[in-house]
Design a protein around this motif. Structure first.
Motif, PDB file in Angstrom:
ATOM      1  N   GLU A 137       0.831  -1.197   0.000  1.00 24.05           N
ATOM      2  CA  GLU A 137       0.000   0.000   0.000  1.00 24.05           C
ATOM      3  C   GLU A 137       0.864   1.244   0.000  1.00 24.05           C
ATOM      4  N   MET A 138       0.427   2.267  -0.728  1.00 31.52           N
ATOM      5  CA  MET A 138       1.143   3.545  -0.749  1.00 31.52           C
ATOM      6  C   MET A 138       1.313   4.095   0.646  1.00 31.52           C
ATOM      7  N   SER A 139       0.309   3.948   1.488  1.00 34.08           N
ATOM      8  CA  SER A 139       0.349   4.553   2.820  1.00 34.08           C
ATOM      9  C   SER A 139       1.444   3.948   3.683  1.00 34.08           C
ATOM     10  N   ILE A 140       1.850   2.694   3.339  1.00 35.82           N
ATOM     11  CA  ILE A 140       2.894   2.050   4.133  1.00 35.82           C
ATOM     12  C   ILE A 140       4.262   2.287   3.534  1.00 35.82           C
ATOM     13  N   GLU A 141       4.368   2.214   2.189  1.00 33.75           N
ATOM     14  CA  GLU A 141       5.693   2.119   1.597  1.00 33.75           C
ATOM     15  C   GLU A 141       6.193   3.386   0.909  1.00 33.75           C
ATOM     16  N   SER A 142       5.346   4.324   0.602  1.00 31.60           N
ATOM     17  CA  SER A 142       5.819   5.454  -0.189  1.00 31.60           C
ATOM     18  C   SER A 142       6.238   6.615   0.682  1.00 31.60           C
ATOM     19  N   GLU A 143       6.762   7.640   0.044  1.00 29.60           N
ATOM     20  CA  GLU A 143       7.273   8.772   0.788  1.00 29.60           C
ATOM     21  C   GLU A 143       6.155   9.544   1.487  1.00 29.60           C
ATOM     22  N   PRO A 144       6.385  10.026   2.690  1.00 27.65           N
ATOM     23  CA  PRO A 144       5.437  10.936   3.299  1.00 27.65           C
ATOM     24  C   PRO A 144       5.361  12.221   2.482  1.00 27.65           C
ATOM     25  N   ALA A 145       4.240  12.912   2.596  1.00 24.24           N
ATOM     26  CA  ALA A 145       4.074  14.138   1.818  1.00 24.24           C
ATOM     27  C   ALA A 145       5.134  15.172   2.175  1.00 24.24           C
ATOM     28  N   ALA A 146       5.513  15.243   3.421  1.00 27.57           N
ATOM     29  CA  ALA A 146       6.525  16.216   3.830  1.00 27.57           C
ATOM     30  C   ALA A 146       7.228  15.706   5.077  1.00 27.57           C
ATOM     31  N   LEU A 147       8.477  16.083   5.221  1.00 26.47           N
ATOM     32  CA  LEU A 147       9.205  15.699   6.423  1.00 26.47           C
ATOM     33  C   LEU A 147       8.641  16.442   7.628  1.00 26.47           C
ATOM     34  N   PRO A 148       8.540  15.776   8.780  1.00 21.95           N
ATOM     35  CA  PRO A 148       7.927  16.420   9.943  1.00 21.95           C
ATOM     36  C   PRO A 148       8.859  17.395  10.634  1.00 21.95           C
ATOM     37  N   SER A 149       8.255  18.324  11.373  1.00 21.99           N
ATOM     38  CA  SER A 149       9.048  19.152  12.280  1.00 21.99           C
ATOM     39  C   SER A 149       9.391  18.297  13.493  1.00 21.99           C
ATOM     40  N   ARG A 150      10.246  18.821  14.387  1.00 15.99           N
ATOM     41  CA  ARG A 150      10.622  18.022  15.544  1.00 15.99           C
ATOM     42  C   ARG A 150       9.409  17.729  16.430  1.00 15.99           C
ATOM     43  N   ALA A 151       8.549  18.731  16.604  1.00 12.65           N
ATOM     44  CA  ALA A 151       7.348  18.537  17.422  1.00 12.65           C
ATOM     45  C   ALA A 151       6.431  17.481  16.792  1.00 12.65           C
ATOM     46  N   ASP A 152       6.290  17.549  15.452  1.00  9.24           N
ATOM     47  CA  ASP A 152       5.469  16.557  14.757  1.00  9.24           C
ATOM     48  C   ASP A 152       6.076  15.165  14.896  1.00  9.24           C
ATOM     49  N   ALA A 153       7.412  15.111  14.817  1.00 11.89           N
ATOM     50  CA  ALA A 153       8.091  13.821  14.914  1.00 11.89           C
ATOM     51  C   ALA A 153       7.893  13.198  16.292  1.00 11.89           C
ATOM     52  N   LEU A 154       8.006  14.005  17.340  1.00 10.91           N
ATOM     53  CA  LEU A 154       7.795  13.493  18.701  1.00 10.91           C
ATOM     54  C   LEU A 154       6.393  12.919  18.861  1.00 10.91           C
ATOM     55  N   LYS A 155       5.417  13.627  18.306  1.00 13.95           N
ATOM     56  CA  LYS A 155       4.030  13.166  18.379  1.00 13.95           C
ATOM     57  C   LYS A 155       3.855  11.879  17.564  1.00 13.95           C
ATOM     58  N   SER A 172      15.585   9.668   9.825  1.00 11.78           N
ATOM     59  CA  SER A 172      16.592  10.161   8.891  1.00 11.78           C
ATOM     60  C   SER A 172      16.840  11.657   9.096  1.00 11.78           C
ATOM     61  N   ARG A 173      15.768  12.403   9.283  1.00  6.82           N
ATOM     62  CA  ARG A 173      15.920  13.858   9.438  1.00  6.82           C
ATOM     63  C   ARG A 173      16.556  14.221  10.775  1.00  6.82           C
ATOM     64  N   PHE A 174      16.186  13.511  11.833  1.00 14.10           N
ATOM     65  CA  PHE A 174      16.678  13.854  13.174  1.00 14.10           C
ATOM     66  C   PHE A 174      17.636  12.770  13.679  1.00 14.10           C
ATOM     67  N   ALA A 175      18.511  12.326  12.784  1.00 11.07           N
ATOM     68  CA  ALA A 175      19.388  11.194  13.094  1.00 11.07           C
ATOM     69  C   ALA A 175      20.304  11.453  14.291  1.00 11.07           C
ATOM     70  N   GLU A 176      20.655  12.699  14.548  1.00 10.88           N
ATOM     71  CA  GLU A 176      21.593  12.997  15.638  1.00 10.88           C
ATOM     72  C   GLU A 176      20.883  13.247  16.967  1.00 10.88           C
ATOM     73  N   ASP A 177      19.572  13.248  16.961  1.00 14.46           N
ATOM     74  CA  ASP A 177      18.790  13.549  18.164  1.00 14.46           C
ATOM     75  C   ASP A 177      18.389  12.245  18.848  1.00 14.46           C
ATOM     76  N   ASP A 178      19.132  11.871  19.898  1.00 17.90           N
ATOM     77  CA  ASP A 178      18.861  10.586  20.546  1.00 17.90           C
ATOM     78  C   ASP A 178      17.496  10.536  21.215  1.00 17.90           C
TER      79      ASP A 178
END
Length: 401
Positions: A137-155, A172-178
């Protein structure tokens, strides 16, 4: 996953012939009836589909030869497969994503999923190549529409149902943020421990320039090698992947990293030694040496290595380390780092620190081809061609050894 399930039923109805008895990695073009029934021509590429999978766990042997006429050689592989193979197998849903990779290790299975937006010419497909196809399914395997902000990523990483492609994009975007990497890897590890069949789809995610194995080895080997929480979660995930025999060929970089961490890692702050040992056993590492404590005359315990490390393991480890450096430099698009990494790999090949098989298994051939037409720096193009030449010398040396 309606599209893939409908498609699987259609597939079973079409492919009701006798199943092949050979293991997938031992199959050859002559084992496929459809290939023998399709006459070869100079202006025809006969692409054999030997395996059919869906991201919900369906995995079936196929025997389908896709004849690609010369007029289609510059079309995208995705459009060719959708207009022929998908229709033949009853897959008509545009929301299903098509993934393709070589089936046989010697043909490049370790290179991972091919970029199906490229043409057969760009992918250098040859007559009688054997591939496997994954529908998801596209929803599982394809690219997200946009990379998230840090707040979005945490959520996002607090939601066990988060699309796995978005989880990898956040990592990938926040690779250095443990503080983001640890919960992200824990979410993925929890998912595959609950449902082992998810491993294939999780490790086949593409998008936003995210290569799962490169990213994982970077997270565990370069960025967070002494972060206990990250290490525990990452190796839990890799341990589940290693339990799937079909995923083991893509775990070569992780195998080299596990060997390195086993030797130089911090067992208190880094990876769990027991997990590393289990992982290495699953991927086929059988050390001929054992590290044993020996009592010295002064009563001090020292570690003594009984025998040298097997040559094949050393070659594999050295090749993986050199290629990871090159991949990292290419990902950063830093000409100076690319030159240094190419010089390093060339030197290892010249000194025979690696053999042909260990270099081939890394899939570095695609990087050499990419750098041979590198824009803006003639030295890199020359070094890439020199690297190809040295690899060819290795191949010849192995052949007469």
């Amino acid at each position: 996953m309606t599209g893939a399930k409908d498609q699987t039923r259609a597939y079973k109805a079409v492919s009701s012939g006798p199943a092949r008895n050979k293991a997938l990695e031992d199959t050859r073009p002559s084992d496929f009836n459809s290939f023998k029934q399709t006459a070869g021509r100079d202006d025809l590429i006969r692409l054999i589909v030997g395996r059919f999978m869906t991201s919900d766990g369906q995995d079936i042997q196929d025997d389908y030869t896709l004849p690609i006429e010369k007029k289609l050689w510059r079309k995208s592989l995705d459009s060719i497969i959708r207009s022929t193979y998908c229709k033949e197998r009853g897959v008509l849903d545009d929301d299903v994503k098509v993934f393709v990779k070589f089936l046989l290790p010697q043909a490049g299975a370790g290179l991972g999923w091919l970029d199906t937006s490229k043409s057969p010419l760009q992918l250098k497909l040859k007559d009688s190549d054997i591939v496997e196809v994954l529908f998801a399914e596209m929803s599982i395997e394809s690219e997200p529409a946009a990379l998230p902000s840090r707040a979005d990523a945490l959520k996002l990483l607090q939601d066990p149902r988060a699309p796995k492609a978005q989880v990898w994009a956040a990592l990938s975007r926040f690779a250095e943020d443990d503080l983001l990497v640890a919960p992200g890897l824990e979410l993925l590890a929890d998912a595959v421990e609950r449902q082992p069949l998810l491993c294939k789809s999780i490790f086949s995610v593409r998008g936003n320039k995210c290569d799962v194995m490169r990213l994982l080895t970077r997270l565990l080997g370069d960025l967070h090698s002494n972060n206990r929480r990250v290490q525990l979660a990452g190796w839990r995930l890799l341990l589940q992947a290693a339990k799937d025999e079909e995923l083991r060929p893509v775990l070569r970089r992780a195998k080299a990293l596990a060997l390195r961490l086993q030797r130089v890692g911090d067992p208190e702050r880094g990876a769990d030694p027991v997990t590393l040992t289990k992982f290495l056993e699953l991927v086929g590492y059988k050390p001929e040496t054992q590290i044993q404590p020996v009592q010295s005359p002064q009563g001090v315990l020292t570690l003594v290595k009984a025998e040298a490390e097997p040559a094949a393991e050393r070659w594999s480890r050295e090749a993986a380390k050199a290629v990871v450096k090159l991949e990292t430099a290419v990902h950063k698009d830093d000409p100076m780092d690319i030159e240094k990494a190419l010089h390093n790999l060339i030197l290892k090949m010249q000194r025979r620190d690696v053999n042909w098989q260990s270099v081939e298994e890394t899939g570095v051939g695609l990087i050499f081809r990419q750098l041979s037409s590198f824009h803006g720096d003639g030295d890199i193009r020359s070094l890439a061609r020199k690297a190809v030449l040295e690899a060819t010398k290795l191949q010849h040396a192995d052949a007469i050894r």
